[in-house]
Design a protein around this motif. Structure first.
Motif, PDB file in Angstrom:
ATOM      1  N   GLU A 146       0.853  -1.196   0.000  1.00  0.00           N
ATOM      2  CA  GLU A 146       0.000   0.000   0.000  1.00  0.00           C
ATOM      3  C   GLU A 146       0.884   1.241   0.000  1.00  0.00           C
ATOM      4  N   ASP A 187      -5.265   3.104  -2.153  1.00  0.00           N
ATOM      5  CA  ASP A 187      -6.108   3.860  -1.230  1.00  0.00           C
ATOM      6  C   ASP A 187      -6.204   5.286  -1.764  1.00  0.00           C
ATOM      7  N   HIS A 214      -9.199   1.060  -1.473  1.00  0.00           N
ATOM      8  CA  HIS A 214      -9.670   1.686  -0.227  1.00  0.00           C
ATOM      9  C   HIS A 214     -10.218   3.075  -0.535  1.00  0.00           C
ATOM     10  N   ARG A 229      -9.284  11.564   8.555  1.00  0.00           N
ATOM     11  CA  ARG A 229      -9.768  11.257   7.210  1.00  0.00           C
ATOM     12  C   ARG A 229     -11.274  11.504   7.154  1.00  0.00           C
ATOM     13  N   GLU A 258     -12.300   2.742   4.335  1.00  0.00           N
ATOM     14  CA  GLU A 258     -11.308   2.757   5.422  1.00  0.00           C
ATOM     15  C   GLU A 258     -11.122   4.206   5.877  1.00  0.00           C
TER      16      GLU A 258
HETATM   17 ZN    ZN Z   1      -5.759   1.969   3.107  1.00  0.00          ZN
END
Ligand code: ZN
Length: 285
Positions: A146, A187, A214, A229, A258
């Motif tokens: 990631e 993500d 994500h 976030r 997420e």
């Molecule tokens: Zn993530």
């Protein structure tokens, strides 16, 4: 691009979104009741319970597993530290296999303690991932690198672009075939700013290396580097455009929410957060 309206079965909840307010069994049941198709648990929840028992609970609830979060950071100040991280990650891979997770998410870590050598950290990451490949292959769990937003390069992840992650995957697995053993978790929070994003998504998709997607959002202003976030639709990321690009490249896996949100979503009842996730997945993602 898939239409998510009425298709929460295509969507997953990463349990970090719910702030770990409940034990894994209750979290599983709440996610299933809300209509989602899959779950991505975290190690702290599985370590607090038992992988076999959690796997049974997930199966009984009718959920799939979209992934397992996440690796212990690879860089270390000493050889012993680095070896310990690899052994810990092998144990996590065992849990991922027990859970039936298709991929283990690798958040690779930043600088080793006391170091200013980012190049060395990246070399340590490469060696650490390489040391996991045989174990992961034997278990049938893919390794999903990631890439992290560059603001995390020092302390969470020194792979900072999709290109870097794909370069690493290609060095470790140059001829992947139809089912690569090393891929990427994309993500939107980490990659949305990248001017080369579409080209790298196409590259990843062509090699079938996209293991996870994500979603969340980038809030303006962002008040905390880690735990602020946003819910999809509350920030500035064109999530739908990124998902379109990812699905055009061949990705057909889950759309996984997420959200790290200490001051907002983690303080709400998990049923409320799940309901808003469901609504936003279908309206803005
Ligand atoms: Zn993530």
């Amino acid at each position: 691009m898939r239409d998510l309206a009425g298709r929460l079965d295509l969507c997953a909840i990463n349990t970090a979104t719910l702030g770990y307010q409940a034990p894994i069994g209750e979290t599983v049941d709440a996610i299933a009741r809300a209509g989602f198709g899959a779950i991505c648990p975290w190690r702290r929840e599985i370590d607090a319970d038992d992988a076999g028992r959690a796997a049974a609970r997930i199966r009984d609830a009718g959920l799939a597993v979209s992934g397992y979060c996440r690796s212990t950071y690879f860089p270390g100040a000493t050889e012993a530290d680095r070896r310990a991280a690899i052994e810990d990650n092998k144990r996590a891979l065992d849990q991922a296999a027990t859970l039936g997770a298709p991929c283990f998410v690798l958040v690779v870590g930043g600088l080793a303690p006391g170091s200013r050598d980012l190049e060395d950290a990246r070399a340590q990451v490469e060696a650490g991932v390489a040391a996991l490949t045989e174990h992961a292959r034997a278990l049938g769990v893919t390794l999903a690198l990631e890439p992290m937003h560059p603001m995390y390069a020092a302390d969470r992840g020194c792979l900072n672009t999709l290109e870097q992650a794909l370069d690493l995957a290609e060095r470790l697995e140059p001829a992947p075939g139809a089912a690569p053993e090393i891929g990427v978790a994309i993500d939107v929070y980490h990659v949305w700013w990248d001017p080369d994003l579409d080209a790298q998504i196409a590259r990843a998709g062509a090699a079938r290396r996209i293991m996870a997607l994500h979603v969340c959002d980038w809030l303006v202003p962002t008040r905390d580097l880690l735990t602020d976030r946003g819910m999809m639709g509350d920030g500035v990321v064109d999530i739908r455009a990124i998902r379109a690009s990812i699905e055009a490249s061949g990705y057909a896996g889950a759309v996984e929410v997420e959200i790290f949100s200490a001051e907002n979503w983690w303080k709400r009842p998990i049923e409320e957060t799940l309901a808003v996730c469901a609504e936003r997945l279908q309206s803005v993602c």
